[in-house]
Design a protein around this motif. Structure first.
Motif, mmCIF file in Angstrom:
data_model
loop_
_atom_site.group_PDB
_atom_site.id
_atom_site.type_symbol
_atom_site.label_atom_id
_atom_site.label_comp_id
_atom_site.label_asym_id
_atom_site.label_seq_id
_atom_site.Cartn_x
_atom_site.Cartn_y
_atom_site.Cartn_z
ATOM 1 N N ASN A 98 0.821 -1.209 0.000
ATOM 2 C CA ASN A 98 0.000 0.000 0.000
ATOM 3 C C ASN A 98 0.855 1.259 0.000
ATOM 4 O O ASN A 98 0.524 2.259 -0.650
ATOM 5 C CB ASN A 98 -0.928 0.000 1.210
ATOM 6 N N LYS A 101 2.256 1.893 -3.465
ATOM 7 C CA LYS A 101 1.220 2.455 -4.344
ATOM 8 C C LYS A 101 1.009 3.940 -4.046
ATOM 9 O O LYS A 101 0.828 4.756 -4.949
ATOM 10 C CB LYS A 101 -0.094 1.687 -4.154
ATOM 11 N N TYR A 102 1.041 4.279 -2.767
ATOM 12 C CA TYR A 102 0.880 5.682 -2.353
ATOM 13 C C TYR A 102 2.002 6.543 -2.922
ATOM 14 O O TYR A 102 1.774 7.629 -3.456
ATOM 15 C CB TYR A 102 0.874 5.748 -0.830
ATOM 16 N N LEU A 278 -0.840 1.821 -14.067
ATOM 17 C CA LEU A 278 -0.990 1.216 -12.749
ATOM 18 C C LEU A 278 -1.910 2.046 -11.858
ATOM 19 O O LEU A 278 -2.704 1.515 -11.088
ATOM 20 C CB LEU A 278 0.384 1.070 -12.081
ATOM 21 N N ALA A 279 -1.788 3.372 -11.980
ATOM 22 C CA ALA A 279 -2.636 4.247 -11.173
ATOM 23 C C ALA A 279 -4.106 4.070 -11.537
ATOM 24 O O ALA A 279 -4.985 4.047 -10.666
ATOM 25 C CB ALA A 279 -2.218 5.698 -11.373
ATOM 26 N N TYR A 282 -5.306 0.691 -10.060
ATOM 27 C CA TYR A 282 -5.490 0.675 -8.615
ATOM 28 C C TYR A 282 -6.515 1.691 -8.144
ATOM 29 O O TYR A 282 -6.939 1.658 -6.991
ATOM 30 C CB TYR A 282 -4.154 0.956 -7.910
ATOM 31 N N LEU A 284 -6.236 4.787 -7.296
ATOM 32 C CA LEU A 284 -5.715 5.324 -6.033
ATOM 33 C C LEU A 284 -5.806 6.843 -5.941
ATOM 34 O O LEU A 284 -5.271 7.430 -5.030
ATOM 35 C CB LEU A 284 -4.246 4.917 -5.871
ATOM 36 N N ASN A 666 5.035 -2.781 -8.070
ATOM 37 C CA ASN A 666 3.588 -2.886 -8.249
ATOM 38 C C ASN A 666 3.233 -3.697 -9.478
ATOM 39 O O ASN A 666 2.202 -4.355 -9.520
ATOM 40 C CB ASN A 666 2.964 -1.490 -8.338
ATOM 41 N N GLU A 675 -8.867 -5.503 -9.935
ATOM 42 C CA GLU A 675 -7.728 -4.693 -10.374
ATOM 43 C C GLU A 675 -7.174 -5.229 -11.693
ATOM 44 O O GLU A 675 -6.828 -4.460 -12.592
ATOM 45 C CB GLU A 675 -6.633 -4.707 -9.301
#
Length: 686
Positions: A98, A101-102, A278-279, A282, A284, A666, A675
């Motif tokens: 996590n 990813k952040y 990827l963003a 996810y 996010l 990731n 996902e």
């Protein structure tokens, strides 16, 4: 006589050899019941472990606890390796996925920005060669991407695309290329005179300087030379965007700088594409938001200075940021990360208390540190014991850290001769831990001498600042000024203002046994007015050898000024028109075991109330990458011989490498079913 082999029973029950001093003639020893092999004599326990009870040593000796400070253990690699392993194990606490990813989401805007800068340069190069972008072939640089390469003009770090001379290896960053084409080359300003003038002992104590005494100029040991070796005069870009090499000599005959890449021609573009995909997968975008309802600090009553992990540090009217988040390290849980981010995202400092309770327990006593860093002849242990000592007069050397600051300090603000870290702004975020304090007891004779010297210093300030003032008016208090707690203030102060100043000064006395240092940290939004104030009043400050500050290159990055209580009062007064409460820093006392986290872009200063040992480390948080970018741009415009001009942070390269790592982590991690479907759909659309 042949040597008798000692059995285990003899070692456990009869041997008196102390592990600390390696002697057996000091009498009684305390034996460890855990390892049953180590013993410590009472003399060594009193000298090196004064806070330990004998029962604690018997339960588990310092070796078993991993904090033995004997010569052998301090010089052993095993202890350092264990500490590194423990830190690595606790670093993410099972939340690595996590967090990565952040970080990925946070870095995307800045990597995209770097890619846009490169695409502009690619477009210029393609137009110059008469080719399309797809036909363009950029030569890859021959040096490693891990090597530090800096621009020969502005000294900023080169992370990927740049222009280079084929013959003399002259390097130019893209920012300098853009500025040169615009006709305004801001980076790499010409060197200025930064030397200091020595003075007599009489002058240091308020006397007049002897006219006949020769003036000796000093410069920092690592200062840049006063000449570049090449001239910027007449240097300009051609109409087609090409840039000639400014070095003209027998080897290089005014050739043009070629566009080169360190990572590869399409590396950054592909990195941006992968990160954005990827963003999207996810989803996010909302994950980086930290809503204020996660923070209960604003709901706390303002009647107390410390309550529920907050500490009052300012008295700004109509402001919600007078309180600082101050959790205890021993109480922190993974869920507290969101609370921390609420404050950190706003550019607020954070104070974490009791951090020493979470460490290995290794002593920070000066004698222990002295023992750890003593020179030894065994070269096998030389690397991690090498240290560099900085002279606090000119700060001629600055590492990213970690670094240790050791200094004397007194509780009373003297105004001159204080043990301070002057106002400055680091190139990144920073954390400072107060690991050891010792009170300095001043006798009546010392206090009397200090009072006499302060009067002499005040007269010297009047005499010299009056002489230096361009308008013929003195900037120091007149002879009718009053004195409050040893500090001079103008007679025009009202009684209630004097009482308030007394209260503020009493806060810095450090009567608490754990008080160590007084901090002032300014908000980012106050920096423009703070710089304006310093430029206006810089002649009221003194720097090396107690000489008045004669010039200002950058009022904060020069690190030549410390704002006393009087200056902080004047700063608040002068800008009360622009801001309802004027400009006021967060002011608080750092206690033993406190870790102060300073966000990038916040100028700060520190005054030691006691003799202190501090450990500091610079770091880059994903929340403040943008501030680090801005600071890098500020530093590159300083004169090339300025102590802050070199880009030692390399935040752009750091951002690219971090993003590359996050994409790899990731991309290789297992996706959930939804996902995976989102990612496949996104790729299919492209």
């Amino acid at each position: 006589m042949p040597k008798m082999k000692r059995n285990v029973k003899f070692t456990e029950e009869k041997c008196l050899m102390c592990h600390q001093c390696q002697r057996n003639d000091k009498g009684e020893v305390v034996r460890c019941t855990r390892c049953k092999r180590k013993r410590y004599c009472l003399f060594c326990l009193k000298s090196w472990y004064p806070e330990w009870k004998h029962a604690d040593v018997a339960e588990a000796c310092p070796v078993c606890r991993g904090n033995c400070n004997c010569k052998a253990c301090m010089r052993s690699d095993a202890h350092i390796k264990k500490l590194k392993k423990d830190v690595a194990d606790k670093r993410y606490e099972g939340n690595e996925a996590n967090l990565s990813k952040y970080v990925l989401i946070r870095l995307i805007p800045y990597v995209r920005r770097l890619n846009e800068e490169q695409m502009i340069e690619l477009g210029i190069e393609a137009k110059r060669q008469g080719l399309s972008l797809s036909e363009l072939n950029i030569q890859k640089a021959e040096y490693s991407r891990r090597k530090h390469v800096s621009c020969d003009n502005c000294k900023t770090s080169i992370f990927d695309y740049h222009r280079s001379c084929r013959k003399c290896s002259f390097h130019l960053c893209l920012t300098c290329c853009h500025e040169l084409r615009d006709g305004q080359l801001l980076g790499g300003a010409d060197p200025v005179e930064l030397g200091f003038i020595k003075c007599s002992l009489e002058y240091l104590h308020g006397g007049k300087e002897k006219v006949k005494e020769p003036e000796i100029h000093e410069s920092p040991a690592d200062a840049e030379p006063d000449i570049r070796g090449w001239s910027r005069s007449g240097w300009h870009a051609e109409s087609d965007g090409s840039i000639p090499c400014p070095k003209i000599n027998d080897e290089c005959c005014h050739g043009f700088l070629e566009l080169k890449s360190i990572f590869g021609q399409a590396f950054i573009s592909e990195l941006v594409y992968k990160a954005e995909e990827l963003a999207k997968a996810y989803t996010l975008q909302n994950a980086i938001e930290t809503p204020d309802n996660l923070c209960s600090c604003l709901k706390i009553s303002r009647n107390t200075d410390v309550r529920n992990n907050i500490r009052k540090a300012a008295s700004r009217e109509v402001s919600s940021d007078n309180w600082l988040y101050c959790p205890r390290a021993v109480d922190l849980r993974p869920v507290d990360l969101k609370h921390f981010q609420c404050h950190w995202n706003k550019g607020e400092p954070v104070i974490v208390s009791n951090v020493l309770e979470c460490t290995s327990g290794l002593s920070w006593e000066p004698l222990v540190m002295w023992r750890a860093f003593r020179q030894i002849t065994n070269t096998k242990h030389g690397q991690h014991l090498d240290v560099k000592v900085l002279d606090c007069l000119d700060w001629c050397e600055a590492d990213m850290g970690p670094k240790t600051c050791i200094a004397y300090g007194v509780s009373q603000e003297l105004g001159r001769g204080d043990s301070v870290t002057k106002l400055h702004c680091g190139m990144s975020d920073a954390v400072n831990v107060l690991t050891h304090i010792a009170n300095v007891e001043l006798c009546h004779k010392n206090l009397t001498a200090i009072d006499k010297l302060k009067l002499k210093h005040l007269e010297q300030d009047k005499r010299e600042l009056l002489r230096d003032d361009q308008d013929g008016e003195s900037n120091v208090p007149s002879s009718s000024s009053s004195t409050v707690d040893g500090l001079s203030y103008g007679s025009e102060l009202k009684d209630d203002e004097k009482v308030k100043m007394k209260q503020e000064n009493s806060m810095s006395v450090g009567e608490d046994a754990s008080d160590g240092a007084l901090w002032d940290i300014f908000r980012r939004q106050d920096v423009p007015k703070l710089q304006e104030y310093l430029k206006k009043h810089f002649r009221e400050f003194r720097h090396v050898h107690c000489r008045p500050v004669k010039q200002v290159i950058h009022p904060i990055h020069d690190q030549t000024m410390y704002l006393t209580l009087e200056h902080k009062r004047k700063l608040k007064e002068e800008y009360v028109v622009y801001f309802l409460a004027g400009i006021e820093p967060w002011t608080f006392i750092q206690k033993l075991g406190d870790a102060v986290l300073i966000p990038a872009g916040c100028p700060y200063q520190v005054r030691n109330l006691k003799s202190c040992i501090m450990v500091a480390l610079d770091f880059v948080s994903p929340e403040n990458v943008g501030e680090c970018f801005c600071l890098t741009e500020e530093f590159r415009t300083l004169p090339i011989n300025h102590t802050s001009s070199k880009d030692k942070l390399e935040v752009k390269k750091m951002t690219v490498l971090a993003m590359s790592t996050m994409v790899k982590k990731n991309g290789e991690s297992k996706f959930s079913e939804c996902e995976l479907q989102a990612l496949c759909a996104s790729i299919a659309r492209c």
